[in-house]
Motif scaffolding. Structure first.
Motif, PDB file in Angstrom:
ATOM      1  N   ILE A  85      44.361  86.708  41.905  1.00  0.00           N
ATOM      2  CA  ILE A  85      45.498  86.257  42.725  1.00  0.00           C
ATOM      3  C   ILE A  85      44.964  85.769  44.070  1.00  0.00           C
ATOM      4  CG2 ILE A  85      47.721  86.895  43.724  1.00  0.00           C
ATOM      5  CD1 ILE A  85      47.896  89.178  41.693  1.00  0.00           C
ATOM      6  N   GLU A  86      45.340  84.556  44.435  1.00  0.00           N
ATOM      7  CA  GLU A  86      44.859  83.928  45.672  1.00  0.00           C
ATOM      8  C   GLU A  86      46.075  83.485  46.498  1.00  0.00           C
ATOM      9  OE1 GLU A  86      42.053  83.126  47.542  1.00  0.00           O
ATOM     10  OE2 GLU A  86      43.548  82.101  48.788  1.00  0.00           O
ATOM     11  N   LYS A  87      46.035  83.768  47.781  1.00  0.00           N
ATOM     12  CA  LYS A  87      47.203  83.461  48.623  1.00  0.00           C
ATOM     13  C   LYS A  87      47.333  81.970  48.928  1.00  0.00           C
ATOM     14  CE  LYS A  87      45.028  84.506  53.117  1.00  0.00           C
ATOM     15  NZ  LYS A  87      45.052  83.171  53.690  1.00  0.00           N
TER      16      LYS A  87
ATOM     17  N   GLY B 271      39.352  80.358  51.901  1.00  0.00           N
ATOM     18  CA  GLY B 271      38.885  81.307  52.920  1.00  0.00           C
ATOM     19  C   GLY B 271      37.587  80.807  53.535  1.00  0.00           C
ATOM     20  N   SER B 272      36.516  81.572  53.394  1.00  0.00           N
ATOM     21  CA  SER B 272      35.219  81.160  53.958  1.00  0.00           C
ATOM     22  C   SER B 272      34.496  80.163  53.077  1.00  0.00           C
ATOM     23  CB  SER B 272      34.303  82.386  54.117  1.00  0.00           C
ATOM     24  OG  SER B 272      34.822  83.279  55.049  1.00  0.00           O
ATOM     25  N   THR B 273      34.853  80.140  51.798  1.00  0.00           N
ATOM     26  CA  THR B 273      33.995  79.447  50.834  1.00  0.00           C
ATOM     27  C   THR B 273      33.936  77.928  51.027  1.00  0.00           C
ATOM     28  OG1 THR B 273      34.231  81.207  49.207  1.00  0.00           O
ATOM     29  CG2 THR B 273      33.714  79.010  48.346  1.00  0.00           C
ATOM     30  N   TRP B 274      35.093  77.301  51.255  1.00  0.00           N
ATOM     31  CA  TRP B 274      35.125  75.830  51.192  1.00  0.00           C
ATOM     32  C   TRP B 274      34.233  75.151  52.222  1.00  0.00           C
ATOM     33  CZ3 TRP B 274      37.063  72.479  55.067  1.00  0.00           C
ATOM     34  CH2 TRP B 274      37.612  73.130  56.185  1.00  0.00           C
TER      35      TRP B 274
ATOM     36  N   GLY C  11      26.384  75.767  51.734  1.00  0.00           N
ATOM     37  CA  GLY C  11      26.031  75.724  50.311  1.00  0.00           C
ATOM     38  C   GLY C  11      24.589  76.031  49.969  1.00  0.00           C
ATOM     39  N   GLN C  12      23.795  76.470  50.948  1.00  0.00           N
ATOM     40  CA  GLN C  12      22.392  76.748  50.626  1.00  0.00           C
ATOM     41  C   GLN C  12      22.250  78.000  49.780  1.00  0.00           C
ATOM     42  OE1 GLN C  12      22.426  74.338  53.986  1.00  0.00           O
ATOM     43  NE2 GLN C  12      22.222  76.449  54.578  1.00  0.00           N
ATOM     44  N   CYS C  13      21.282  77.948  48.879  1.00  0.00           N
ATOM     45  CA  CYS C  13      21.030  79.082  47.988  1.00  0.00           C
ATOM     46  C   CYS C  13      19.544  79.426  48.062  1.00  0.00           C
ATOM     47  CB  CYS C  13      21.412  78.724  46.557  1.00  0.00           C
ATOM     48  SG  CYS C  13      23.158  78.301  46.405  1.00  0.00           S
TER      49      CYS C  13
ATOM     50  N   GLY D  68      32.173  91.421  51.551  1.00  0.00           N
ATOM     51  CA  GLY D  68      31.121  91.693  52.541  1.00  0.00           C
ATOM     52  C   GLY D  68      29.882  90.840  52.381  1.00  0.00           C
ATOM     53  N   SER D  69      29.958  89.767  51.620  1.00  0.00           N
ATOM     54  CA  SER D  69      28.766  88.930  51.462  1.00  0.00           C
ATOM     55  C   SER D  69      28.738  87.858  52.549  1.00  0.00           C
ATOM     56  CB  SER D  69      28.758  88.257  50.092  1.00  0.00           C
ATOM     57  OG  SER D  69      27.691  87.334  50.050  1.00  0.00           O
ATOM     58  N   SER D  70      27.649  87.829  53.318  1.00  0.00           N
ATOM     59  CA  SER D  70      27.526  86.822  54.367  1.00  0.00           C
ATOM     60  C   SER D  70      26.783  85.583  53.858  1.00  0.00           C
ATOM     61  CB  SER D  70      26.805  87.403  55.583  1.00  0.00           C
ATOM     62  OG  SER D  70      25.532  87.859  55.203  1.00  0.00           O
ATOM     63  N   ILE D  71      26.250  85.677  52.646  1.00  0.00           N
ATOM     64  CA  ILE D  71      25.588  84.519  52.020  1.00  0.00           C
ATOM     65  C   ILE D  71      26.226  84.378  50.644  1.00  0.00           C
ATOM     66  CG2 ILE D  71      23.335  83.424  51.643  1.00  0.00           C
ATOM     67  CD1 ILE D  71      22.035  85.691  53.169  1.00  0.00           C
ATOM     68  N   GLY D  72      27.542  84.273  50.676  1.00  0.00           N
ATOM     69  CA  GLY D  72      28.318  84.434  49.455  1.00  0.00           C
ATOM     70  C   GLY D  72      28.214  83.286  48.480  1.00  0.00           C
ATOM     71  N   ILE D  73      27.762  82.123  48.937  1.00  0.00           N
ATOM     72  CA  ILE D  73      27.614  81.021  47.972  1.00  0.00           C
ATOM     73  C   ILE D  73      26.391  81.319  47.112  1.00  0.00           C
ATOM     74  CG2 ILE D  73      27.430  78.513  47.696  1.00  0.00           C
ATOM     75  CD1 ILE D  73      29.984  79.703  49.272  1.00  0.00           C
TER      76      ILE D  73
HETATM   77  C1  LIG Z   1      29.722  77.530  58.665  1.00  0.00           C
HETATM   78  C2  LIG Z   1      29.365  78.376  57.478  1.00  0.00           C
HETATM   79  C3  LIG Z   1      28.269  78.039  56.702  1.00  0.00           C
HETATM   80  C4  LIG Z   1      27.915  78.847  55.628  1.00  0.00           C
HETATM   81  N1  LIG Z   1      26.840  78.487  54.856  1.00  0.00           N
HETATM   82  C5  LIG Z   1      26.500  79.232  53.788  1.00  0.00           C
HETATM   83  C6  LIG Z   1      25.411  78.845  52.971  1.00  0.00           C
HETATM   84  O1  LIG Z   1      24.754  77.854  53.221  1.00  0.00           O
HETATM   85  N2  LIG Z   1      25.095  79.632  51.902  1.00  0.00           N
HETATM   86  C7  LIG Z   1      25.806  80.754  51.601  1.00  0.00           C
HETATM   87  O2  LIG Z   1      25.473  81.412  50.630  1.00  0.00           O
HETATM   88  N3  LIG Z   1      26.849  81.134  52.379  1.00  0.00           N
HETATM   89  C8  LIG Z   1      27.212  80.417  53.440  1.00  0.00           C
HETATM   90  N4  LIG Z   1      28.277  80.787  54.227  1.00  0.00           N
HETATM   91  C9  LIG Z   1      28.942  82.069  53.921  1.00  0.00           C
HETATM   92  C10 LIG Z   1      29.946  81.953  52.787  1.00  0.00           C
HETATM   93  O3  LIG Z   1      30.889  80.978  53.118  1.00  0.00           O
HETATM   94  C11 LIG Z   1      30.662  83.283  52.558  1.00  0.00           C
HETATM   95  O4  LIG Z   1      29.705  84.321  52.445  1.00  0.00           O
HETATM   96  C12 LIG Z   1      31.474  83.261  51.274  1.00  0.00           C
HETATM   97  O5  LIG Z   1      32.313  82.139  51.236  1.00  0.00           O
HETATM   98  C13 LIG Z   1      32.294  84.524  51.125  1.00  0.00           C
HETATM   99  O6  LIG Z   1      33.070  84.428  49.950  1.00  0.00           O
HETATM  100  P1  LIG Z   1      34.273  85.431  49.656  1.00  0.00           P
HETATM  101  O7  LIG Z   1      34.769  85.141  48.303  1.00  0.00           O
HETATM  102  O8  LIG Z   1      33.817  86.804  49.959  1.00  0.00           O
HETATM  103  O9  LIG Z   1      35.358  85.107  50.767  1.00  0.00           O
HETATM  104  P2  LIG Z   1      36.434  83.932  50.856  1.00  0.00           P
HETATM  105  O10 LIG Z   1      35.890  82.633  50.441  1.00  0.00           O
HETATM  106  O11 LIG Z   1      37.012  84.004  52.204  1.00  0.00           O
HETATM  107  O12 LIG Z   1      37.497  84.349  49.772  1.00  0.00           O
HETATM  108  C14 LIG Z   1      38.432  85.379  49.969  1.00  0.00           C
HETATM  109  C15 LIG Z   1      39.767  84.862  49.490  1.00  0.00           C
HETATM  110  O13 LIG Z   1      40.698  85.926  49.469  1.00  0.00           O
HETATM  111  C16 LIG Z   1      41.960  85.394  49.727  1.00  0.00           C
HETATM  112  N5  LIG Z   1      42.835  86.496  50.139  1.00  0.00           N
HETATM  113  C17 LIG Z   1      42.613  87.371  51.159  1.00  0.00           C
HETATM  114  N6  LIG Z   1      43.637  88.248  51.245  1.00  0.00           N
HETATM  115  C18 LIG Z   1      44.490  87.942  50.261  1.00  0.00           C
HETATM  116  C19 LIG Z   1      45.733  88.486  49.852  1.00  0.00           C
HETATM  117  N7  LIG Z   1      46.289  89.532  50.493  1.00  0.00           N
HETATM  118  N8  LIG Z   1      46.366  87.915  48.806  1.00  0.00           N
HETATM  119  C20 LIG Z   1      45.810  86.883  48.140  1.00  0.00           C
HETATM  120  N9  LIG Z   1      44.655  86.309  48.504  1.00  0.00           N
HETATM  121  C21 LIG Z   1      43.990  86.839  49.548  1.00  0.00           C
HETATM  122  C22 LIG Z   1      41.680  84.400  50.848  1.00  0.00           C
HETATM  123  O14 LIG Z   1      42.696  83.453  50.980  1.00  0.00           O
HETATM  124  C23 LIG Z   1      40.354  83.817  50.417  1.00  0.00           C
HETATM  125  O15 LIG Z   1      40.509  82.612  49.704  1.00  0.00           O
HETATM  126  C24 LIG Z   1      28.670  80.000  55.312  1.00  0.00           C
HETATM  127  C25 LIG Z   1      29.781  80.320  56.083  1.00  0.00           C
HETATM  128  C26 LIG Z   1      30.114  79.516  57.163  1.00  0.00           C
HETATM  129  C27 LIG Z   1      31.286  79.893  58.001  1.00  0.00           C
END
Ligand SMILES: Cc1cc2nc3c(=O)[nH]c(=O)nc-3n(C[C@H](O)[C@H](O)[C@H](O)COP(=O)(O)OP(=O)(O)OC[C@H]3O[C@@H](n4cnc5c(N)ncnc54)[C@H](O)[C@@H]3O)c2cc1C
Length: 810
Positions: free
Chosen positions: A34-36, A42-45, A49-51, A352-357
């Protein structure tokens, strides 16, 4: 939206989609994500994109390697465009320690399955002619990695999951998560409710807010990070090949080609910028936020950009086209949170992943294995959310997450720990030992002695033996020749009591509970597949009253294991008494002489046997004395009411001075336990293996009746093993095995080390390794790659020190 599913995942970013896909691969297709907003919103788009292949630890590198293996073929598997660029990467090294780290990482390439070379400045220059290699000592050139379109990869994982039968609902805000009396979870959304067996928090920057609904928390701070995209650059336009992604610790930056433009990302190190977080303290952003970006800031990154410009002057030829400034969840120790939430059954963290891609696919794969099969094929201890506890307060979470952000490009050095956010858990001896020169290490918040700087020296952290080598030797000598004392209060401690306590412990662990009061056994909780979940030292205090000890980091995990394995009709009470007792280890040939002067209890062998415990008075204080230790000498562990710990320490110290008593720390413990071939939980004993591969069968009592994992172990006994644990003497000189080094025979990888160290008394460099059984016989030889050199090792039959335990029984 359906109203029942086996699994509900909250959050459709890279982590949630990665898990949905891999749950489906493991056969759990009745899963609903389920996605809001939109997927990726969120952070992903907006990620770059580096891996990268190079990661902070062996298991994390496995997570990274899996993504790099999957993304290039994901488009073919799912039909969704992911735009994989396999341009490779080069991380630059400017110090000898960084070069050693590369050599260490390089030593794992065959085991993890990635292609890496440590190359010199000239080779770097050949690959990237535009780079100024002044002061560069080496580069870790990883040829198979690159970058991916984050939204493409996330959507591809989602599409693949849907093709296998999983479901996704978008534009639906989850507003609550409730536990039901049936043990199931109810996920409440703005469009209805869903009941499920398992709920997963994959809510990215919102993970704390979501966790709070269920009375739990996640230690996350949402850091703000930006990268700059330039106008097209002539040198890139004129070239047919894409340059590798450059990771430059001197500028705390990454830079690469983005089509024919440049992309530069900065991890600021100055506190005013590296402490920018999104959302309230302890909180998260507003729900309505979607595809959120912040204003770009040159001020924030200017110093670093100047350094990047100096390193690669072609950047100066193009203006900045776009700044992408977004939020990333960071944890205090840089690792993602993957696994069960403490105290909640079937509530999983995937955040909690800061390198989530880079990590999303691998996190999903291994978490899915854990959820479906009860264990992953890699060691998950360093990702388990229960590595944090109530001691992880807001001050700790924020300061450590800031540290993680600003040290993104710092070289991980063995033994190095910063003071940020510390101390959190101390004993009454903390200041006293500090004044005696104690250098502490933190374990599950506890400060415990690492070594004692008697002459005021600081440790020069390095992969090779360093300037505390001899200091540690002196501490080992004190324990082997005289008597040593150590505050090891960090043990997790529990009392299990009630009329079914003995039956319960016999049912859930592999060894038989001691039948006599005061008896002590080592026992393990296994999962249904026979794999090792934990290790307890159990003392029988009296009928149906047991005292259990396990490692500091296992405190919450083991409390969960005990509680969740208890049947509803079993009358058993389980108490976590970790904070109530301090523990002093008193060990060495003179330990009895020292203790004897402080107690009326007869400490002779006839009255106080090895592997037994008694309640005794020491210096007028009643405590639990257990005749065991992890260093292989005559000695006692004294479990003292915490508020009386300092008094007992002082009395022992005074009585011991005459016998040459010395403080020692856990560096010395590692050396001493390696000499005794004592295995370590989470190193040799992990969720990846059973008691058979780990040579622990003597702690399994097959005759006592049923226990969890018994059938699987019996079956395992009849099958050929892939790996077997060996104890080996390594021909090393200035560096020892640390764990995670590859083992070779005839140039072919045949295994991996799990831990090691130098035995100061036996003067042997010792190691544990899992190797193919054909090479696991006494006297077999193989080679271990340590910092780039192949070192011969020989399998030993017995512990290097006191193989018959004469000294412990003495
Ligand atoms: C500028 C920048 C550059 C980056 N470059 C890299 C890179 O090169 N390589 C890399 O590996 N990582 C990179 N990252 C980090 C990466 O973007 C994040 O680590 C990753 O996207 C985290 O994924 P996630 O699924 O945990 O979070 P998100 O992508 O934020 O997904 C969480 C989702 O949960 C949804 N959500 C939250 N609460 C609710 C709710 N109550 N109901 C329904 N939906 C909900 C949100 O809408 C969101 O879509 C970068 C980040 C930034 C900001």
């Amino acid at each position: 939206m359906k109203d029942h599913a086996r699994v509900v995942i909250i959050g459709g970013g890279m982590m949630g989609a990665g898990l949905l896909y891999h749950l489906a691969i493991e056969g759990w297709t009745d899963s609903l994500l389920i996605e809001k907003g939109e997927l990726t919103s969120g952070s992903t788009w907006h990620a770059a994109g580096q891996c990268p292949s190079v990661a902070g630890s062996y298991n994390l590198a496995k997570i990274h390697a899996y993504g790099i293996e999957l993304y290039p073929k994901l488009e073919e598997l799912t039909g969704q465009y992911v735009s994989w660029h396999g341009c490779g990467g080069i991380r630059l090294a400017f110090t000898d320690e960084e070069v050693d780290w590369f050599r260490h990482v390089n030593g794992t390439r065959d085991l993890i399955g990635f292609d890496v070379d440590v190359i010199g400045p000239n080779e770097i220059k050949n690959l990237i002619p535009h780079l100024d290699v002044t002061n560069v000592k080496a580069g870790a050139y990883t040829k198979d990695d690159g970058h991916v379109d984050p939204a493409g990869a996330c959507n591809a994982l989602a599409a693949g999951a849907k093709q296998m039968g999983a479901e996704i609902v978008r534009h639906t805000l989850v507003t609550d998560v409730k536990s039901l009396p049936s043990g199931e979870w109810q996920v409440v959304t703005e469009n209805g409710t869903v009941t499920c067996e398992h709920v997963v928090n994959a809510a990215g920057c919102y993970a704390r807010k979501v966790a709070h609904w269920s009375g739990t928390d996640v230690p996350i701070t949402n850091m703000l990070h930006q990268y700059f995209v330039t106008e097209p650059i002539k040198e890139f336009v004129e070239s047919d090949t894409e340059i590798p992604v450059i990771r430059d610790p001197s500028a705390s930056a990454y830079y690469r080609q983005e089509q024919k433009s440049g992309l530069i990302g900065i991890y600021e190190t100055a506190p005013e910028w590296a402490e920018e977080a999104w959302g309230d303290v302890g909180g998260a952003p507003e729900w309505q936020s979607e595809n959120e970006l912040f204003d770009g800031s040159f001020d924030k990154s200017m110093n670093h950009l100047e350094q990047v410009l100096e390193r690669m002057p072609i950047w100066a030829n193009a203006g900045i086209k776009r700044i992408v400034h977004g939020a990333i969840p960071h944890t205090p120790d840089a690792n993602p949170l993957l696994g069960p939430a403490a105290g909640l059954k079937n509530y999983w963290m995937c955040n909690g992943s800061s390198i989530g891609i880079a990590q999303g696919a691998g996190c999903g794969k291994y978490l899915a294995q854990w959820m479906v099969h009860g264990a992953a094929e890699i060691n998950m201890a360093e990702f388990d959310p229960r590595r944090f506890g109530t001691w992880t307060d807001e001050d700790y979470v924020r300061s450590k997450s800031f540290e993680d952000y600003n040290r993104m490009y710092a070289c991980p050095l063995p033994g190095e720990e910063l003071d940020t956010g510390r101390p959190k858990r101390t004993t009454p001896l903390y200041e006293k030992l500090k004044n005696k020169g104690c250098i502490y290490t933190a374990a599950f918040g506890w400060e415990r002695p690492k070594w004692f700087s008697l002459d005021g020296r600081d440790e020069h952290y390095a992969y090779r033996r360093n300037n505390v080598f001899e200091t540690v030797r002196d501490e080992c000598l004190a324990v082997r020749e005289r008597v040593g004392i150590l505050d090891l209060s960090s043990f997790a401690k529990y009392e299990v009591s009630g009329i079914n306590a003995e039956m319960f412990l016999n049912r859930i662990t592999a060894n038989r509970m001691p039948r006599k009061d005061g008896g002590i056994v080592l026992t393990h909780i296994l999962n249904a597949n026979g794999r090792i979940e934990n290790e307890f030292t159990v003392t029988r205090l009296s009928d149906n009253h047991f005292y259990l000890l396990s490692g500091a980091a296992c405190e919450l995990r083991d409390f969960d294991l005990l509680n969740q394995r208890k049947d509803a009709d079993e009358q058993v009470e389980i108490k976590n008494i970790t904070d109530d007792y301090g523990v002093l280890v008193l060990a060495g040939p003179r330990s009895r002489d020292v203790l004897r002067t402080l107690t009326q209890t007869d400490l002779s062998n006839d009255s106080f046997k090895w592997l037994s415990g008694q309640s005794i008075d020491v210096a007028g204080i009643t405590l639990r004395a257990l005749r065991i230790n992890y260093v292989g000498e005559l000695g006692w562990e004294l479990h003292v009411p915490m508020d009386q710990l300092a008094e007992v320490y002082d009395a022992i110290w005074s009585a011991g001075e005459h016998h040459g008593i010395a403080d020692f720390g856990v560096y010395a413990v590692n050396s001493l336990r390696m000499e005794k071939a004592y295995k370590g939980f989470a190193a040799e004993l992990t969720n990846e293996i059973t008691m058979i591969e780990s040579d622990m069968e003597r702690f399994v009592n097959f005759g006592k009746g049923d226990f969890t994992g018994k059938e699987a172990l019996l079956e395992r006994q009849n099958n050929d093993l892939d790996l077997k644990l060996v104890y080996a003497d390594v021909n090393a000189d200035d560096c020892d095995v640390r764990g995670g080094e590859a083992v070779y025979k005839g140039g072919r990888p045949i295994g991996i080390t799990t831990s090691g160290g130098y035995g100061h008394i036996t003067k042997k460099s010792l190691a544990f390794a899992y190797v193919e059984p054909a090479f696991a016989n006494t006297g077999d030889t193989f080679e271990i790659e340590i910092l780039g050199d192949h070192r011969t090792a020989i399998v030993l039959s017995d512990p290097a020190w006191d193989p018959t335990n004469e000294r412990m029984r003495g």
